[in-house]
Design a protein around this motif. Structure first.
Motif, PDB file in Angstrom:
ATOM      1  N   TYR A   1      -4.310   7.511   8.421  1.00 51.27           N
ATOM      2  CA  TYR A   1      -5.530   7.490   7.611  1.00 51.27           C
ATOM      3  C   TYR A   1      -6.329   6.209   7.846  1.00 51.27           C
ATOM      4  O   TYR A   1      -7.533   6.250   8.091  1.00 51.27           O
ATOM      5  N   ILE A   2      -5.684   5.059   7.767  1.00 50.11           N
ATOM      6  CA  ILE A   2      -6.368   3.773   7.940  1.00 50.11           C
ATOM      7  C   ILE A   2      -6.957   3.666   9.343  1.00 50.11           C
ATOM      8  O   ILE A   2      -8.107   3.251   9.515  1.00 50.11           O
ATOM      9  N   THR A   3      -6.190   4.063  10.339  1.00 50.81           N
ATOM     10  CA  THR A   3      -6.682   4.018  11.722  1.00 50.81           C
ATOM     11  C   THR A   3      -7.896   4.920  11.889  1.00 50.81           C
ATOM     12  O   THR A   3      -8.889   4.539  12.509  1.00 50.81           O
ATOM     13  N   SER A   4      -7.823   6.107  11.325  1.00 53.30           N
ATOM     14  CA  SER A   4      -8.930   7.051  11.439  1.00 53.30           C
ATOM     15  C   SER A   4     -10.177   6.565  10.696  1.00 53.30           C
ATOM     16  O   SER A   4     -11.301   6.752  11.171  1.00 53.30           O
TER      17      SER A   4
ATOM     18  N   SER B   1     -11.124  11.578   7.626  1.00 51.83           N
ATOM     19  CA  SER B   1      -9.900  10.833   7.935  1.00 51.83           C
ATOM     20  C   SER B   1      -8.725  11.339   7.109  1.00 51.83           C
ATOM     21  O   SER B   1      -7.599  11.408   7.606  1.00 51.83           O
ATOM     22  N   MET B   2      -8.981  11.714   5.860  1.00 48.53           N
ATOM     23  CA  MET B   2      -7.918  12.252   5.012  1.00 48.53           C
ATOM     24  C   MET B   2      -7.419  13.583   5.562  1.00 48.53           C
ATOM     25  O   MET B   2      -6.218  13.832   5.633  1.00 48.53           O
TER      26      MET B   2
ATOM     27  N   ILE C   1       9.361   4.834  14.978  1.00 48.65           N
ATOM     28  CA  ILE C   1       9.411   6.294  14.901  1.00 48.65           C
ATOM     29  C   ILE C   1      10.372   6.741  13.809  1.00 48.65           C
ATOM     30  O   ILE C   1      10.060   7.643  13.019  1.00 48.65           O
ATOM     31  N   ALA C   2      11.542   6.122  13.716  1.00 52.46           N
ATOM     32  CA  ALA C   2      12.513   6.480  12.679  1.00 52.46           C
ATOM     33  C   ALA C   2      11.964   6.196  11.284  1.00 52.46           C
ATOM     34  O   ALA C   2      12.165   6.989  10.361  1.00 52.46           O
ATOM     35  N   THR C   3      11.247   5.109  11.128  1.00 53.11           N
ATOM     36  CA  THR C   3      10.660   4.766   9.831  1.00 53.11           C
ATOM     37  C   THR C   3       9.585   5.780   9.439  1.00 53.11           C
ATOM     38  O   THR C   3       9.540   6.239   8.291  1.00 53.11           O
ATOM     39  N   ILE C   4       8.749   6.156  10.384  1.00 55.50           N
ATOM     40  CA  ILE C   4       7.675   7.107  10.085  1.00 55.50           C
ATOM     41  C   ILE C   4       8.241   8.478   9.744  1.00 55.50           C
ATOM     42  O   ILE C   4       7.729   9.168   8.871  1.00 55.50           O
ATOM     43  N   VAL C   5       9.322   8.879  10.420  1.00 53.70           N
ATOM     44  CA  VAL C   5       9.917  10.176  10.128  1.00 53.70           C
ATOM     45  C   VAL C   5      10.615  10.162   8.768  1.00 53.70           C
ATOM     46  O   VAL C   5      10.541  11.134   8.022  1.00 53.70           O
ATOM     47  N   THR C   6      11.271   9.082   8.424  1.00 55.68           N
ATOM     48  CA  THR C   6      11.982   9.037   7.149  1.00 55.68           C
ATOM     49  C   THR C   6      11.069   8.688   5.971  1.00 55.68           C
ATOM     50  O   THR C   6      11.379   9.020   4.839  1.00 55.68           O
ATOM     51  N   ILE C   7       9.970   8.034   6.240  1.00 55.75           N
ATOM     52  CA  ILE C   7       8.998   7.714   5.193  1.00 55.75           C
ATOM     53  C   ILE C   7       7.638   8.222   5.668  1.00 55.75           C
ATOM     54  O   ILE C   7       6.787   7.453   6.124  1.00 55.75           O
ATOM     55  N   PRO C   8       7.399   9.534   5.551  1.00 55.27           N
ATOM     56  CA  PRO C   8       6.163  10.092   6.106  1.00 55.27           C
ATOM     57  C   PRO C   8       4.899   9.633   5.385  1.00 55.27           C
ATOM     58  O   PRO C   8       3.815   9.692   5.958  1.00 55.27           O
ATOM     59  N   LEU C   9       5.015   9.153   4.143  1.00 54.75           N
ATOM     60  CA  LEU C   9       3.834   8.615   3.464  1.00 54.75           C
ATOM     61  C   LEU C   9       3.293   7.397   4.203  1.00 54.75           C
ATOM     62  O   LEU C   9       2.078   7.191   4.262  1.00 54.75           O
ATOM     63  N   LEU C  10       4.191   6.605   4.777  1.00 56.30           N
ATOM     64  CA  LEU C  10       3.773   5.462   5.574  1.00 56.30           C
ATOM     65  C   LEU C  10       3.042   5.932   6.829  1.00 56.30           C
ATOM     66  O   LEU C  10       2.005   5.373   7.197  1.00 56.30           O
TER      67      LEU C  10
ATOM     68  N   ALA D   1      -5.435  12.850   8.813  1.00 54.39           N
ATOM     69  CA  ALA D   1      -4.103  12.294   8.517  1.00 54.39           C
ATOM     70  C   ALA D   1      -3.177  13.378   7.977  1.00 54.39           C
ATOM     71  O   ALA D   1      -1.991  13.427   8.337  1.00 54.39           O
ATOM     72  N   SER D   2      -3.702  14.249   7.142  1.00 52.20           N
ATOM     73  CA  SER D   2      -2.897  15.342   6.597  1.00 52.20           C
ATOM     74  C   SER D   2      -2.469  16.302   7.706  1.00 52.20           C
ATOM     75  O   SER D   2      -1.322  16.750   7.740  1.00 52.20           O
ATOM     76  N   ASP D   3      -3.388  16.631   8.596  1.00 52.51           N
ATOM     77  CA  ASP D   3      -3.061  17.533   9.700  1.00 52.51           C
ATOM     78  C   ASP D   3      -1.980  16.939  10.610  1.00 52.51           C
ATOM     79  O   ASP D   3      -1.069  17.632  11.041  1.00 52.51           O
ATOM     80  N   TRP D   4      -2.088  15.660  10.888  1.00 50.68           N
ATOM     81  CA  TRP D   4      -1.152  15.029  11.822  1.00 50.68           C
ATOM     82  C   TRP D   4       0.220  14.780  11.218  1.00 50.68           C
ATOM     83  O   TRP D   4       1.201  14.646  11.941  1.00 50.68           O
ATOM     84  N   THR D   5       0.336  14.686   9.903  1.00 52.36           N
ATOM     85  CA  THR D   5       1.624  14.340   9.306  1.00 52.36           C
ATOM     86  C   THR D   5       2.341  15.507   8.631  1.00 52.36           C
ATOM     87  O   THR D   5       3.401  15.309   8.061  1.00 52.36           O
TER      88      THR D   5
END
Length: 126
Positions: free
Chosen positions: A24-27, A37-38, A9-18, A41-45
């Motif tokens: 995106y890949i999961t979708s 999917s794009m 969670i900390a990694t995703i918040v600090t590196i939102p591109l990841l 992913a944009s809506d969720w992040t």
């Protein structure tokens, strides 16, 4: 196990591109539709990018600029609402909220990239 979840969670918040890329890949694997999917992913992040911009601003200038982030968000909402009203003469709420949210995504991705570059260069040359 909780440490691993906290790390992810900390990694995703600090590196939102990841985070965007993971969603995106999961979708794409689930839906087989890249454009949908794009957007998903944009809506969720979008919120992740807003949080990342907030923390980058704190790290660079050592003070909170939450009011600027909220002002940008509401200014975009105001402009998108006005544009939709002028173009169609009617406000369609679902379309309006999607437009606001996606334009905020684009804005905060750009701000995130600019602030990351600025922060990196500021640390290198100071």
């Amino acid at each position: 196990m909780t440490e691993l979840v906290a790390f992810v969670i900390a990694t995703i918040v600090t590196i939102p591109l990841l985070g965007w890329y993971m969603i995106y890949i999961t979708s794409v694997k689930i839906s087989k539709n890249k454009s949908k999917s794009m957007r998903r992913a944009s809506d969720w992040t979008t919120l992740l990018f807003m949080i990342a911009v907030y923390f980058i601003m704190i790290e660079i200038w050592a003070q909170s600029f939450l009011w600027i982030i909220l002002a940008i968000f509401f200014f975009i909402a105001l402009v998108v609402t006005w544009i939709q009203w002028r173009v169609s003469g009617d406000i369609q709420t679902i379309k309006l909220f999607k437009g606001i949210w996606r334009f905020n995504f684009l804005t905060f991705v750009i701000i995130y990239v600019l602030l990351s570059g600025y922060g990196l260069l500021a640390r290198i040359f100071s």
